[in-house]
Write an enzyme that holds these catalytic residues in place. Structure first.
Site, mmCIF file in Angstrom:
data_model
loop_
_atom_site.group_PDB
_atom_site.id
_atom_site.type_symbol
_atom_site.label_atom_id
_atom_site.label_comp_id
_atom_site.label_asym_id
_atom_site.label_seq_id
_atom_site.Cartn_x
_atom_site.Cartn_y
_atom_site.Cartn_z
ATOM 1 N N SER A 33 0.824 -1.210 0.000
ATOM 2 C CA SER A 33 0.000 0.000 0.000
ATOM 3 C C SER A 33 0.858 1.260 0.000
ATOM 4 C CB SER A 33 -0.913 0.024 1.232
ATOM 5 O OG SER A 33 -1.648 -1.174 1.334
HETATM 6 N N1 SAH Z 1 -0.878 -4.138 3.836
HETATM 7 C C1 SAH Z 1 -0.151 -4.725 2.736
HETATM 8 C C2 SAH Z 1 -0.907 -4.561 1.448
HETATM 9 C C3 SAH Z 1 -1.577 -5.776 1.104
HETATM 10 S S1 SAH Z 1 -2.450 -5.819 -0.432
HETATM 11 C C4 SAH Z 1 1.233 -4.124 2.582
HETATM 12 O O1 SAH Z 1 1.525 -3.128 3.239
HETATM 13 O O2 SAH Z 1 2.021 -4.682 1.829
HETATM 14 C C5 SAH Z 1 -3.814 -6.778 0.111
HETATM 15 C C6 SAH Z 1 -3.497 -8.174 0.585
HETATM 16 O O3 SAH Z 1 -4.721 -8.759 1.010
HETATM 17 C C7 SAH Z 1 -2.928 -9.098 -0.491
HETATM 18 O O4 SAH Z 1 -1.715 -9.619 -0.050
HETATM 19 C C8 SAH Z 1 -3.996 -10.188 -0.617
HETATM 20 O O5 SAH Z 1 -3.451 -11.463 -0.893
HETATM 21 C C9 SAH Z 1 -4.667 -10.136 0.736
HETATM 22 N N2 SAH Z 1 -6.017 -10.678 0.812
HETATM 23 C C10 SAH Z 1 -7.048 -10.545 -0.051
HETATM 24 N N3 SAH Z 1 -8.146 -11.170 0.426
HETATM 25 C C11 SAH Z 1 -7.803 -11.701 1.635
HETATM 26 C C12 SAH Z 1 -8.501 -12.480 2.620
HETATM 27 N N4 SAH Z 1 -9.782 -12.838 2.487
HETATM 28 N N5 SAH Z 1 -7.815 -12.846 3.724
HETATM 29 C C13 SAH Z 1 -6.514 -12.510 3.903
HETATM 30 N N6 SAH Z 1 -5.807 -11.797 2.997
HETATM 31 C C14 SAH Z 1 -6.451 -11.397 1.880
#
Ligand code: SAH
Length: 221
Positions: free
Chosen positions: A66
């Site tokens: 993000s």
């Molecule tokens: N906060 C993270 C950004 C993550 S992007 C950072 O700073 O890097 C969103 C993430 O949510 C992705 O890795 C994706 O695989 C995950 N995701 C999507 N649906 C999900 C679910 N139901 N449970 C857990 N993770 C999920």
């Protein structure tokens, strides 16, 4: 890394934190965390040069780390302090998990991609932010019932609505922050405050663009 490289990176992080303050982030603990966590260690090596630009970057599996401003905004909006037990959905690179580790008491983070969860664990360990963090592979739309209730819940992926399971795991007085809206394009970053056992208050904080939340109480892929 040489000392002069270290200094240059520390300066870029200070500049990033100063920019976040200018853009309206007020919480000193959040700004301190943004200044402390080495974001370059959470992005793929060839993108390290871009780590302190205020943008999202690809991290593999079609997912993104993000944008720093949004991580700071969500962390601030969730009202977290050193006594807080926090649930994060979407560990991704582990960067926002490290920010939460710096401002919160305990952090529980759920990621659906095993490979991302494992890489995040290693980066958190290597950068010294693993001590108060637990990561689980699974469907975060169902939360982490064994560890509930949580003082704050941060969802880093966009769903069609706030999952009931997450609302149920929010402590009274707790805050949940999550993007709600279409699977692609713009979503409303939404804050839910649990004022009483059966009293949830919603407010829209900003327009954002996140990857989809995929799971039982999210999108069906
Ligand atoms: N906060 C993270 C950004 C993550 S992007 C950072 O700073 O890097 C969103 C993430 O949510 C992705 O890795 C994706 O695989 C995950 N995701 C999507 N649906 C999900 C679910 N139901 N449970 C857990 N993770 C999920």
């Amino acid at each position: 890394m040489t000392d002069s490289q270290d200094n240059r990176i520390a300066e870029r992080r200070q500049a990033m934190a100063a920019l976040l303050r200018k853009r309206g982030i007020r919480s000193q603990s959040v700004l301190d965390a943004m200044e402390r966590v080495p974001r370059h260690a959470f992005v793929p090596g060839h993108l390290a040069e871009l780590a302190y630009e205020d943008g999202a970057l690809p991290i593999g599996e079609g997912q993104t780390i993000s944008q720093p401003y949004i991580v700071a905004l969500m962390t601030e909006a969730a009202g977290i302090d050193k006594k807080s037990r926090v649930l994060e959905i979407g560990t991704g690179s582990g960067y926002s998990t490290a920010i939460l580790s710096a401002v919160a008491g305990e952090v529980y983070s759920v990621e659906r991609h095993e490979a991302l969860a494992e890489a995040a664990r290693q980066r958190l360990e290597a950068s010294g932010f693993a001590g108060n963090v637990s990561i689980r592979v699974g469907d975060g739309t169902l939360g982490w019932p064994d560890k509930a209730p949580f003082d704050a819940i941060i969802v880093a992926a966009a769903g069609p609505r706030i999952p009931d399971a997450l609302q149920a795991q929010l402590a009274v007085g707790g805050k949940l922050v999550m993007p709600v809206g279409a699977a692609a394009g713009a979503q409303a970053l939404t804050r839910v405050v649990r004022d009483a056992a059966d009293d949830f208050r919603n407010e829209a904080l900003a327009q954002v663009s996140f990857v989809p939340l995929i799971g039982a109480q999210g999108w069906q892929r």
